[in-house]
Design a protein around this motif. Structure first.
Motif, mmCIF file in Angstrom:
data_model
loop_
_atom_site.group_PDB
_atom_site.id
_atom_site.type_symbol
_atom_site.label_atom_id
_atom_site.label_comp_id
_atom_site.label_asym_id
_atom_site.label_seq_id
_atom_site.Cartn_x
_atom_site.Cartn_y
_atom_site.Cartn_z
ATOM 1 N N ASP B 49 0.814 -1.221 0.000
ATOM 2 C CA ASP B 49 0.000 0.000 0.000
ATOM 3 C C ASP B 49 0.843 1.265 0.000
ATOM 4 N N ARG B 50 1.835 1.269 0.917
ATOM 5 C CA ARG B 50 2.623 2.491 1.078
ATOM 6 C C ARG B 50 3.754 2.487 0.063
ATOM 7 N N LYS B 51 3.698 3.407 -0.908
ATOM 8 C CA LYS B 51 4.624 3.381 -2.033
ATOM 9 C C LYS B 51 6.102 3.417 -1.617
ATOM 10 N N VAL B 52 6.385 4.073 -0.469
ATOM 11 C CA VAL B 52 7.770 4.308 -0.089
ATOM 12 C C VAL B 52 8.564 2.999 0.035
ATOM 13 N N TYR B 53 7.929 1.954 0.529
ATOM 14 C CA TYR B 53 8.679 0.712 0.758
ATOM 15 C C TYR B 53 9.123 0.085 -0.552
ATOM 16 N N LEU B 54 8.168 0.028 -1.491
ATOM 17 C CA LEU B 54 8.539 -0.559 -2.782
ATOM 18 C C LEU B 54 9.547 0.315 -3.515
ATOM 19 N N ALA B 55 9.378 1.634 -3.365
ATOM 20 C CA ALA B 55 10.324 2.544 -4.007
ATOM 21 C C ALA B 55 11.729 2.291 -3.476
ATOM 22 N N LEU B 231 15.792 0.668 6.217
ATOM 23 C CA LEU B 231 14.398 0.627 6.685
ATOM 24 C C LEU B 231 14.215 -0.496 7.698
ATOM 25 N N ILE B 232 14.826 -1.633 7.430
ATOM 26 C CA ILE B 232 14.687 -2.771 8.348
ATOM 27 C C ILE B 232 15.268 -2.389 9.701
ATOM 28 N N GLU B 233 16.467 -1.769 9.644
ATOM 29 C CA GLU B 233 17.121 -1.360 10.878
ATOM 30 C C GLU B 233 16.224 -0.384 11.649
ATOM 31 N N PHE B 234 15.624 0.559 10.907
ATOM 32 C CA PHE B 234 14.730 1.555 11.498
ATOM 33 C C PHE B 234 13.571 0.877 12.232
ATOM 34 N N GLN B 235 12.983 -0.153 11.596
ATOM 35 C CA GLN B 235 11.846 -0.862 12.205
ATOM 36 C C GLN B 235 12.290 -1.688 13.411
ATOM 37 N N VAL B 236 13.495 -2.261 13.302
ATOM 38 C CA VAL B 236 13.995 -3.073 14.416
ATOM 39 C C VAL B 236 14.207 -2.179 15.638
ATOM 40 N N GLU B 237 14.750 -0.975 15.385
ATOM 41 C CA GLU B 237 14.974 -0.034 16.490
ATOM 42 C C GLU B 237 13.674 0.301 17.197
ATOM 43 N N ARG B 238 12.586 0.352 16.420
ATOM 44 C CA ARG B 238 11.282 0.636 17.023
ATOM 45 C C ARG B 238 10.586 -0.630 17.485
ATOM 46 N N LEU B 239 11.316 -1.743 17.492
ATOM 47 C CA LEU B 239 10.808 -3.038 17.970
ATOM 48 C C LEU B 239 9.624 -3.548 17.161
ATOM 49 N N ASN B 240 9.478 -3.053 15.910
ATOM 50 C CA ASN B 240 8.444 -3.599 15.017
ATOM 51 C C ASN B 240 8.983 -4.872 14.372
ATOM 52 N N SER B 242 7.771 -7.717 13.561
ATOM 53 C CA SER B 242 6.980 -8.363 12.508
ATOM 54 C C SER B 242 7.135 -7.647 11.181
ATOM 55 N N PHE B 243 7.022 -6.323 11.244
ATOM 56 C CA PHE B 243 7.122 -5.581 9.997
ATOM 57 C C PHE B 243 8.554 -5.656 9.450
ATOM 58 N N ALA B 244 9.529 -5.580 10.343
ATOM 59 C CA ALA B 244 10.932 -5.727 9.927
ATOM 60 C C ALA B 244 11.129 -7.081 9.240
ATOM 61 N N SER B 245 10.494 -8.121 9.794
ATOM 62 C CA SER B 245 10.593 -9.459 9.192
ATOM 63 C C SER B 245 9.995 -9.470 7.790
ATOM 64 N N ALA B 246 8.857 -8.816 7.638
ATOM 65 C CA ALA B 246 8.208 -8.783 6.326
ATOM 66 C C ALA B 246 9.116 -8.095 5.315
ATOM 67 N N LEU B 247 9.762 -6.991 5.720
ATOM 68 C CA LEU B 247 10.694 -6.305 4.822
ATOM 69 C C LEU B 247 11.893 -7.204 4.483
ATOM 70 N N ALA B 248 12.350 -7.926 5.505
ATOM 71 C CA ALA B 248 13.482 -8.832 5.300
ATOM 72 C C ALA B 248 13.135 -9.923 4.292
ATOM 73 N N ILE B 249 11.887 -10.434 4.382
ATOM 74 C CA ILE B 249 11.433 -11.455 3.425
ATOM 75 C C ILE B 249 11.435 -10.880 2.015
ATOM 76 N N LEU B 250 10.961 -9.647 1.899
ATOM 77 C CA LEU B 250 10.953 -8.969 0.600
ATOM 78 C C LEU B 250 12.388 -8.888 0.043
ATOM 79 N N LEU B 251 13.306 -8.481 0.911
ATOM 80 C CA LEU B 251 14.714 -8.350 0.516
ATOM 81 C C LEU B 251 15.271 -9.702 0.069
#
Lengths: 362, 274
Positions: B49-55, B231-240, B242-251
């Motif tokens: 949904d959020r364009k920034v991640y795919l970009a 971005l993954i590092e940013f999410q990990v710092e915020r203890l997200n 699950s979302f960090a994992s999803a980004l990692a899977i994408l990577l």
């Protein structure tokens, strides 16, 4: 296709203080099968590399078909070459390997197919054009390498220990094949080997090499029967070297046998003689003119039709001799004492300075 | 059974290590990406949904591909040059190439900040020579990211390509020459096809390492040069997690798929060139 003459005129190759090749003079006739024979470091490979254009001579001139090729890179010399490790291109199939020299020469497609087909036919691999080199046996690779080297009909073919990597049976079969190819193609072949049996079997002439020099150039039978130096006599086949010293008036003494022989002709000057093992026989028959002596059998190598013996002479020296097992022949046993002899005409004076190549020009 | 054990026991430590430290965490990662706390695809939906991640994902892919391509282009001639030297010189050169690999990426990235900064060597030189009035903006640019990543990863490329080249029997080049090939023809028809595979392997390693880079872009790049790992590092710092994992899977998926494509393409080129 016919062969071209190859000449080496005073060719030298120096690596630092070492003469890999020194004052090398040789004329190879068109269509001749010439073998450079010698141990490693004898200069035979250097001579081949200078001819192929992989290294440049420090001095002297190399000519192919009367033209000096010293300044030409390998690709402009139009010589074929078979390498010891075959050097087939691993990323190309058999057809492409053989087609390689033709494609570089801009031969038309249909013509490429025809000539590659002919070459593969000659080496009896017509069906394997689609195979990759790693899918072939050693003998097949060897034959592909040969087909690739002659497909563009070079007047001169170089072969660098081409049979070295094959086992004995295959090597003998390939020797016959190479003879057949040579007869069929008529090109000049310069063949490098350290295997004297191979050299004797294949060559029109052999250049025996040692320490960067030619020790002797001659036909196989003459090289074998009339070696000029101890080096050549010992390198080609097996032989016994016996030392001479001045004996009683008009005679020379064969030191190892402790007997005097008349100092006729070359014997008077010589310091050593070479006697081939097959020229020595049991002296029971007392043949006229036989130089005979007593020896004790030390080792017996039984080969079926042939028996090799090593005998100890009274003076302590060792002597090799061999016998064909003729009708009624017995086999001697270790420890037997026996009368042996040879004809003086079978004793060949050889030059005394042990080192290679000193007999050149003698 | 006993025979099987005897044949394979040397492999067990490696298999055990991979199991404990790679397979289990990977499965954990996959699980974390689809749980919150029950099964859900919301994290992946958010990425879509959020364009920034795919970009950022596409930019990461682009940067990594360009760095890998440049590394292959620059590294190949260097590896070739080293391969032409006498044995002893080869060892020395490879040793020199290895030295930077022993330094941390962080330090090497800092070094680039010093070189490229307003008061860095380049700007000082340019000002000193009077070639420019104002310091040129070099740091915090995309160019700086490409440059620094290329420099950091180049040794990997060179060493991989070089070791592939040492496998090539140089008699093949002599054979090509005597059969009628000029030097460049022998190079193009024999040496390059045979060394291409190792070069592509090197480029693939560089590509994979690039995909995970985040210190270098963070230090020498600008905001626009953020990579997926940042971005993954940013999410990990915020203890997200699950979302960090999803980004990692994408990577991970992006990396694996691209590697497969590069391999296929490489094989195609190798066959075409031969």
């Amino acid at each position: 296709m016919s062969g071209a003459a190859v000449s080496f005129r005073g060719v030298s190759k120096r690596y630092g203080p070492v003469d890999a090749l020194a004052d090398f003079d040789l004329e190879v006739k068109p269509g001749e099968f010439m073998t450079f024979l010698g141990p490693s470091g004898s200069g035979k490979t250097t001579a081949l590399n200078v001819l192929a254009g992989f290294t440049h001579a420090t001095a002297g001139e190399v000519m192919i078909d009367g033209r000096s090729v010293g300044g030409l890179p390998p690709e402009q010399r139009n010589v074929g070459m078979v390498f010891q490790s075959y050097s087939l291109f691993p990323h190309m199939n058999v057809f492409e390997n053989v087609a390689f020299p033709l494609r570089l020469r801009g031969v038309a497609k249909a013509e490429v197919a025809r000539r590659v087909g002919e070459s593969l036919d000659m080496v009896r691999l017509a069906d394997l054009g689609g195979r990759m080199p790693k899918e072939l046996s050693g003998g097949q690779r060897q034959r592909v390498a040969f087909a690739r080297a002659v497909v563009f009909e070079p007047p001169v073919l170089l072969m660098d220990e081409p049979l070295g990597a094959l086992d004995l049976k295959l090597r003998q079969a390939m020797q016959l094949e190479i003879k057949r190819y040579h007869a069929q193609l008529g090109c000049t072949i310069v063949f490098v080997t350290h295997d004297q049996g191979e050299a004797l079997a294949l060559s029109d002439r052999i250049a025996v090499m040692g320490e960067g020099r030619i020790a002797q150039v001659d036909t196989p039978d003459r090289i074998y029967d009339y070696p000029k130096s101890r080096y050549v006599a010992e390198f080609i086949g097996k032989t016994n070297i016996l030392t001479l010293e001045p004996g009683n008036a008009g005679a020379v003494r064969i030191v190892e046998l402790g007997c005097d022989v008349p100092a006729q002709g070359a014997l008077a000057e010589a310091r050593m003689i070479s006697v081939r093992p097959e020229k020595i026989e049991r002296a029971a028959g007392r043949r006229e003119g036989l130089i005979d002596f007593t020896a004790r059998i030390d080792e017996v190598l039984f080969l079926g039709d042939l028996v090799h013996y090593s005998a100890v002479l009274p003076g302590g020296g060792a002597l090799l001799f061999q016998e064909h097992r003729g009708p009624g022949a017995t086999v001697l046993a270790r420890g037997d004492t026996i009368e042996l002899g040879f004809l003086l005409s079978d004793a060949l004076p050889v030059s005394g300075r042990e080192a290679a190549a000193t007999a050149v020009g003698a | 059974m006993l025979a099987f054990i005897r044949r394979t026991w040397l492999l067990w430590p490696a298999i055990g290590l991979l199991l404990v430290f790679f397979l289990v965490p990977s499965l954990d990662l996959i699980q974390a990406s689809v749980m919150n706390p029950d099964f859900t695809l919301e994290h992946f939906e958010r990425i879509a949904d959020r364009k920034v991640y795919l970009a950022v994902f596409w930019r990461t892919l682009q940067v990594s591909l360009i760095v890998a391509f440049l590394a292959a282009l620059v590294g190949y001639p260097i590896a070739y040059f080293i391969n032409l030297q006498p044995r002893k010189t080869q060892f020395l050169l490879i040793f020199l190439i290895f030295i930077p690999l022993w330094m941390s990426v962080l330090i090497r990235s800092y070094a680039w900040m010093i070189v490229l900064g307003r008061d860095g060597i380049i700007n000082t030189a340019l000002l000193g020579l009077g070639l420019t009035e104002e310091p040129v903006r070099l740091l915090f640019t995309s160019g700086a990211v490409y440059f620094a990543m290329l420099q950091i990863l180049l040794p990997v490329q060179i060493v991989t390509a070089y070791s592939a080249m040492t496998e090539i029997d140089m008699d093949l080049m002599r054979a090509a020459r005597v059969l009628g090939a000029r030097p460049w023809q022998a190079l193009r028809r024999v040496f390059i096809p045979l060394s291409l595979d190792g070069t592509i392997t090197g480029a693939i390693i560089v590509f994979m390492l690039s995909m995970g880079f985040f210190i270098t872009p963070a230090l020498v790049g600008g905001r626009q040069d953020m990579m997926l790992a940042n971005l993954i590092e940013f999410q990990v710092e915020r203890l997200n997690w699950s979302f960090a994992s999803a980004l990692a899977i994408l990577l991970l998926l992006g990396t694996v798929l691209t590697v497969i494509v590069i391999r296929r393409l490489g094989n195609l080129i190798t066959r075409r060139i031969a």
